[in-house]
Design an enzyme around this catalytic site. Structure first.
Site, mmCIF file in Angstrom:
data_model
loop_
_atom_site.group_PDB
_atom_site.id
_atom_site.type_symbol
_atom_site.label_atom_id
_atom_site.label_comp_id
_atom_site.label_asym_id
_atom_site.label_seq_id
_atom_site.Cartn_x
_atom_site.Cartn_y
_atom_site.Cartn_z
ATOM 1 N N ARG A 101 0.832 -1.203 0.000
ATOM 2 C CA ARG A 101 0.000 0.000 0.000
ATOM 3 C C ARG A 101 0.870 1.257 0.000
ATOM 4 O O ARG A 101 0.504 2.269 -0.595
ATOM 5 C CB ARG A 101 -0.946 -0.010 1.200
ATOM 6 C CG ARG A 101 -2.019 1.060 1.144
ATOM 7 C CD ARG A 101 -3.081 0.843 2.200
ATOM 8 N NE ARG A 101 -4.036 -0.173 1.852
ATOM 9 C CZ ARG A 101 -5.197 0.059 1.250
ATOM 10 N NH1 ARG A 101 -5.516 1.287 0.889
ATOM 11 N NH2 ARG A 101 -6.015 -0.928 0.996
ATOM 12 N N GLU A 117 -9.746 5.417 7.261
ATOM 13 C CA GLU A 117 -8.306 5.675 7.168
ATOM 14 C C GLU A 117 -7.906 6.955 6.438
ATOM 15 O O GLU A 117 -6.980 7.642 6.862
ATOM 16 C CB GLU A 117 -7.630 4.475 6.495
ATOM 17 C CG GLU A 117 -7.724 3.209 7.302
ATOM 18 C CD GLU A 117 -7.193 2.013 6.523
ATOM 19 O OE1 GLU A 117 -6.278 1.349 7.045
ATOM 20 O OE2 GLU A 117 -7.677 1.755 5.408
#
Length: 792
Positions: free
Chosen positions: A332, A741
């Site tokens: 990520r 997030e």
């Protein structure tokens, strides 16, 4: 037509319902447990009434960072007050492993310890305090081995928990050759302790026939089920894991709750008695992993306008002693190095350094923040090198507004089809009075010798989905009872973020009933099997869709039954039936939801259903690091204004403006709360929350007394948070967007506002060498460095 039924239906309240206006989604309902939280009645794992005979466990921890255990004397431990049993690795009946992906993470160390705080043995006693006192009586003979403590040292030794990752696009060398300007440098960004209010805890209760019930504070009940079953040498169907709520998780209870669940269950099985393992805060912080810290080396070429033409970056993370979730975190980070910017030619390498420290794990953002901050640091330097405002340089590098511009493909090959960052930043620039405040701050700094102000605007583009495709699935159960009340169970876990509230809203909306009629029960592996973790900001997306699917099946059955009540018999009639405000109606006929449900039950209509959802269109090739890993992107931006004291390094956030893209928000109040909390948490990561290990590898910041999370006094008095008006272009749940997030990246603006204030000491002519966290000490060091540059 049945005249009796016709008369009954016509007798029902006929107040017309404005179906187009009625909704339970998109409303600012309070958190479903808000009143329970305030009254102290919300039940957490440690609040569950203890069964008779419950025992308490504690872990014996390594005192060395890397060593072989030559001998261990447990005689004094066994003889300690209240001790019932002591177990070591050889006592585990099944597999001694709790690693979520790679099996390199023992439950109890077996002959080799790899960090200070690694569990070696477990004590079970009649009380929590007696168990903790007993573990301290152990005598261990260690043979110490060399220890690696930093990502830089790990990289130098080629010590990795996984093979290095590499993503390349275009020709970076050729891009550098034609670039008008080049810069290179390095950056260190520290890790972060999750610091959930409720620590790690599991309560294991033996059941008949080798059954085991584990009440666990976890974001991933199914993973806990697997780990416990393997540790006990049982099938998964012997183990039930339940979690009603957590007092925070932030990723720290995705994989790392496994150790605590396994130890409690092993002890309970061997003793045939309930066993609770509750971590003391110091032990929790010593044992568990944190956000990965990253060390970066970068080289960038750019043109006279500040547009990046080529970028090379090497990222080395502190993985810790085992792999845990370091692979998806690194992936990520690689996929978020671009943040909101188009990068035509890139070379990105990521290494997961194996160190003799806690095995780092998931943390809100899951590598995304660590990837994105590097490009923001680079753009900040470019702006200063060219004497331009940082916002102008960021705008030049944004992804294109549309496909025709040819700047809308990410470095991993996904097309950005929903880019709204231009419009969002335009709106925030105006609403925050960015340009006016920039001029005012310049004037203030020109006349202020000691106090200096800084300002920064930073954007966010964040991909939503697990980057492991098969995890993007969810299930749900919806039960409608004969009084019209509804019970929902889904695979998500509630850690305070409001996923149960949102799922309840989705079900209430689908069935056309007031939210008060819907109740969500504890997450339970015996109800929804094979669930994914509540992580990657997918909790409401996945479980909301699954619950909607289940509720829709019931709605269709009720609609069909409603039509039969007045004699209709075709699908056109069924599609004309509306569910809203607790009433079902079609034309002149209407009936209350409870009355229709009662009649449906008498007619033997099924009033419960399961639901399932799998996010479509996702794929990822981990070898080439290309694909379509994200369902969509969430966007945002923030402006922060700070003041620093150049004599002490102290600083304060004076004002923060944040604008976040939640799509068509399911619950604006909850979403704004999530943005506010994420902003402050991210600010803490980048400014005050410093993790420090001594030369022997012991974490010295392992308690609230030594680890500084933001307090209420650190929040700005002027804090303006708004949601950007938008609808998701993808078919997400009611066209909403995730809000867990992405907002954690918003406080990048705080860090760069601090850097801006430091740079003003020398009239913004030099780039301050500022690492994160920007503690007062780091700020003073950066000021000294800038002053030295200016002097010489």
């Amino acid at each position: 037509m049945n005249t009796q039924t016709d008369a009954f239906l016509k007798d029902q309240p006929a107040t017309p319902v404005d179906v187009a206006q009625w909704a339970e989604v998109g409303q600012s309902h309070p958190h479903e447990s808000a009143a329970l939280h305030v009254l102290g009645e919300a039940t957490y794992t440690d609040d569950i009434p203890e069964a008779q005979g419950t025992l308490h466990a504690a872990l014996g921890l390594s005192q060395k960072a890397h060593a072989r255990v030559r001998a261990i004397n447990l005689d004094a431990v066994r003889a300690a007050t209240g001790v019932v049993a002591v177990y070591v690795a050889s006592d585990i009946p099944g597999t001694n492993d709790c690693g979520p992906i790679i099996h390199d993470d023992p439950i109890l160390a077996d002959g080799l310890v790899q960090y200070v705080g690694q569990p070696i043995f477990v004590v079970v006693a009649d009380s929590h305090d007696n168990a903790r006192r007993a573990v301290r009586k152990v005598v261990v003979d260690y043979e110490e081995l060399p220890a690696i403590l930093t990502p830089q040292a790990a990289h130098a030794a080629r010590s990795y928990v996984l093979p290095p990752m590499h993503l390349a696009r275009g020709d970076v060398e050729s891009a550098f050759a034609i670039a008008a300007h080049k810069l290179s440098g390095e950056l260190l960004v520290g890790g972060q302790e999750q610091f959930y209010l409720e620590g790690q805890i599991s309560y294991a209760i033996p059941k008949e026939g080798n059954g085991m019930l584990v009440q666990c504070s976890t974001q991933h009940p199914s993973e806990m089920q697997h780990v416990v079953a393997h540790a006990l040498g049982l099938h998964a169907h012997n183990v039930v894991v339940e979690c009603r709520r957590m007092g925070g998780g932030f990723g720290g209870k995705e994989s790392q709750s496994a150790l605590w669940a396994a130890v409690a269950a092993i002890s309970a099985q061997k003793l045939k008695r309930p066993v609770k393992l509750r971590a003391d805060r110091d032990d929790d912080m010593m044992v568990t992993g944190k956000r990965h810290c990253f060390h970066y080396e970068y080289e960038v070429g750019y043109d006279n306008d500040g547009r990046i033409v080529g970028a090379r970056v090497q990222m080395v993370s502190r993985a810790g002693y085992s792999a845990d979730l370091s692979a998806p975190v690194a992936t990520r980070a690689v996929c978020h190095f671009d943040n909101a910017y188009y990068l035509s030619d890139v070379d990105i390498r990521a290494m997961c350094g194996k160190t003799n420290t806690q095995s780092n794990t998931a943390f809100r953002g899951f590598g995304g923040p660590q990837g994105a901050i590097a490009i923001e640091y680079i753009l900040d330097e470019i702006a200063r090198n060219l004497g331009r405002d940082g916002l102008d340089i960021r705008r030049i590098n944004f992804y294109g507004r549309n496909e025709s511009e040819g700047r809308n493909v990410t470095q991993y090959g996904q097309i950005v089809v929903d880019n709204i960052i231009h419009e969002l930043v335009d709106e925030l620039e105006v609403s925050s009075a960015y340009r006016q405040r920039r001029a005012e701050i310049n004037a203030y700094n020109a006349s202020s010798l000691v106090l200096k102000k800084g300002l920064a605007l930073t954007p966010v583009k964040f991909g939503i989905a697990f980057n492991v495709t098969h995890l993007n699935q969810a299930g749900a159960l919806v039960h409608v009872y004969t009084d019209g009340s509804v019970l929902v169970n889904h695979g998500g876990t509630e850690m305070g973020q409001g996923v149960n509230t949102k799922v309840a809203q989705v079900v209430a909306h689908e069935l056309g009933i007031p939210l008060a009629l819907v109740r969500v029960t504890a997450t339970d592996t015996s109800k929804i099997a094979n669930t994914s973790a509540t992580a990657a900001s997918t909790g409401a997306d996945l479980n909301g869709k699954a619950a909607q699917n289940a509720a829709n099946k019931i709605r269709q059955r009720l609609a069909e039954f409603f039509v039969t009540l007045f004699g209709g018999d075709n699908s056109a009639d069924i599609t004309a039936v509306t569910f809203a405000a607790g009433m079902i109606q079609m034309g002149e006929y209407s009936i209350s939801f409870p009355d229709l449900v009662q009649k449906a039950y008498m007619a033997r209509v099924q009033l419960w259903s399961d639901g399932f959802y799998a996010t479509p269109g996702l794929y990822w090739d981990s070898k080439t690091m290309t694909g379509h890993p994200f369902s969509y992107f969430a966007y945002g931006a923030s402006v922060s204004e700070v003041v620093i004291d150049t004599l002490t390094g102290e600083w304060k956030l004076l004002r923060a403006d944040a604008l976040y893209d939640a799509g068509a928000s399911l619950n604006p109040a909850l979403d704004i709360g999530q943005v506010e909390g994420a902003f402050i948490q991210g600010m803490g990561w980048l400014t005050t929350e410093e993790l420090w290990w001594n030369k022997d590898g012991k974490l010295m910041t392992h308690a609230p007394s030594t680890y500084k999370i933001p307090a209420i006094s650190d929040c700005p008095q002027d804090f303006r948070v708004s949601l950007f008006k938008n609808r998701n272009v993808e078919d997400s749940i009611h066209r909403s967007k995730a809000v867990g997030e992405p907002p954690l990246l918003l406080p990048f603006s705080v860090f760069f506002a601090i850097r801006d204030a430091i740079a003003s000491v020398a009239d913004h002519r030099y780039n301050p060498p500022l690492n994160a966290p920007a503690t007062s000490e780091a700020i003073l060091q950066a000021i000294t460095a800038v002053e030295a540059m200016a002097a010489g």
